[in-house]
Design an enzyme around this catalytic site. Sequence first.
Site, PDB file in Angstrom:
ATOM      1  N   CYS A 195       0.648  -1.164  -0.050  1.00  0.00           N
ATOM      2  CA  CYS A 195      -0.055  -0.242  -0.017  1.00  0.00           C
ATOM      3  C   CYS A 195       0.948   1.242  -0.108  1.00  0.00           C
ATOM      4  CB  CYS A 195      -0.938   0.205   1.169  1.00  0.00           C
ATOM      5  SG  CYS A 195      -1.990  -1.449   1.671  1.00  0.00           S
ATOM      6  N   HIS A 222      -2.266   6.710   4.914  1.00  0.00           N
ATOM      7  CA  HIS A 222      -1.213   5.787   5.053  1.00  0.00           C
ATOM      8  C   HIS A 222       0.317   6.099   4.624  1.00  0.00           C
ATOM      9  CE1 HIS A 222      -0.127   0.941   5.288  1.00  0.00           C
ATOM     10  NE2 HIS A 222       0.260   1.588   6.228  1.00  0.00           N
TER      11      HIS A 222
END
Length: 501
Positions: free
Chosen positions: A74, A130
Amino acid sequence: MKSALIVAATVGAIAVILSMQGRKVKRPHIVLILADDLGWNDIGWNNPNVKTPHLNTLGQNGVIFNQTYVQPVCTPTRAALMTGYYPFRTGMQHGIIWRFMKGGLPLKFKTLPEKLKEVGYLTHLVGKWHLGYSKLDYTPLKRGFDSFFGHLGGMISNYGKTAKDIFVKETNVGYDLRDNTGVVQKDNKTYSTLLYTERAVDIISKHHPEYPLFLYFAIDQPAKGFQVPSKYEDLYPNMENQNIRRYYAKVSLVDEAVRNLTSALKSRGMWEDTMLIFISDNGALIVTQGSNLPFRALGSTLFEGAVRVPAMIHGPLVKQKGYVHDGLNHITDWHTTILSMAGITPAESDLDGMDIVDMIANGSPSPRKEFVYNIDQFEMSPGAAIRVGDWKLITGNPNMNYPGQVLSEVDGWLPVDREVIKPKGVLDMKVPTPPANVTLLFNLKDDPEERHDLSHKLPMKVEELRRKLDEYRKDVVPLIDTTLDPKADPDNFDGVFSPWL
Ligand SMILES: *[C@@H]1O[C@H](CO)[C@@H](O)[C@H](O)[C@H]1NC(C)=O
Ligand SMILES: *[C@@H]1O[C@H](CO)[C@@H](O)[C@H](O)[C@H]1NC(C)=O
Ligand SMILES: *[C@@H]1O[C@H](CO)[C@@H](O)[C@H](O)[C@H]1NC(C)=O
Ligand SMILES: *[C@@H]1O[C@H](CO)[C@@H](O)[C@H](O)[C@H]1NC(C)=O
């Protein structure tokens, strides 16, 4: 205050019109949906067992991509999308940002929304960030977003909106859901993705259509975990395997979210001016029931299954539509291409991203002939891979989460009904085994599934690709600060994961 508003309005109105190749064009609205851990085989157009009717229809009226490449996990994918650079140039090449980690996407890089704002876009992030939150400066509102509704870390539980730290204090659970910088009132009854979709719809409904919109909907699905409202499970009455049923249910939920966004854009009169892009951030992972078949291995590796993902685009720019484009494109290209669609030429002359607008609009061949999968110098998993034309070379360690294992059960061709492996002692920093060191050469045109290593047969080819990779290695920068800092403990912040530095 008033004069600032007038200035903003004037700049915005001027920004709507620009001259592009001599034509007056309107900057399109851009809705970018980034799915979380959605595998190649987990979308309706690649697997008819998965019900994604709305996405399928959008693809049929747009372009579906056969060779969209992202990073193995990610954080690096998101970093490449935000900056337009390969992660090895930004220090984001090793892996995800764990909770308690001090580093974030380095502040010297200008992000995609920052660039879009300069020409009048209103920019919103809903869902997962993130890219670091140790300091407030790393968080979305400081990185170009006018609004943020979502979680700062890698994932949250869908009902509780909490996450566990797995390194510093195993038992510790923190809450992570914010509306701009404020903490959203705790509620464990509403499913996170429904909240996110509702917010995305709300942003569209309140948007003034004459200003260009950039909505980055980083949806938290299908990802990990198996909780899903039963309504979506009911779509799969004949699927006996409960894990697969729930996983597919989560993908169908994504499909419904996309439908709700498109309905909102239509109601607001914005649909005809909207470029809608859908991409997954990496292949399915070992902790999910997702599948990357026919491609090899799972997310976090350098094999195709980790990085070749479902993607499509729909909107007014697409002139030739309703087909699958086989041209190469890389996540960094989407940075440059979104800017191009907005009429922006990036100020940086060394971006890795290429402009693929012509490919999208007219179906012309991709300008991209090569790309770097990754170059990671982390001591336990120094893996790298490159593609040049049809050739791919993998060197060093191909799996950042399993440094000592190669060609094991995690790097093969895993069946859809495989056993989901719970992460236990597999996380990179804890594994003491020495890293694997492979040299694998594949011809992806003849062998897209990476079943036949040709490195012994074609040593000259290996050397040619290795030399290319070594050229890129000269530009590798040190990793961001991966120190885990106990001061990040949510107990210090009323149980909420928060910036602490
Ligand atoms: C929701 O929170 C309440 C009160 O803290 C708790 O008793 C309950 O178990 C929680 N439910 C879920 C599904 O987490
Ligand atoms: C889509 O909208 C419908 C109608 O408002 C709502 O019931 C449903 O929960 C929404 N779906 C998602 C995924 O948010
Ligand atoms: C998509 O890629 C696969 C594997 O490389 C290939 O067999 C197939 O022909 C491609 N599809 C299109 C439409 O180009
Ligand atoms: C890995 O293998 C390559 C080629 O065989 C070799 O040049 C290199 O030194 C090895 N690296 C390590 C860390 O063992």
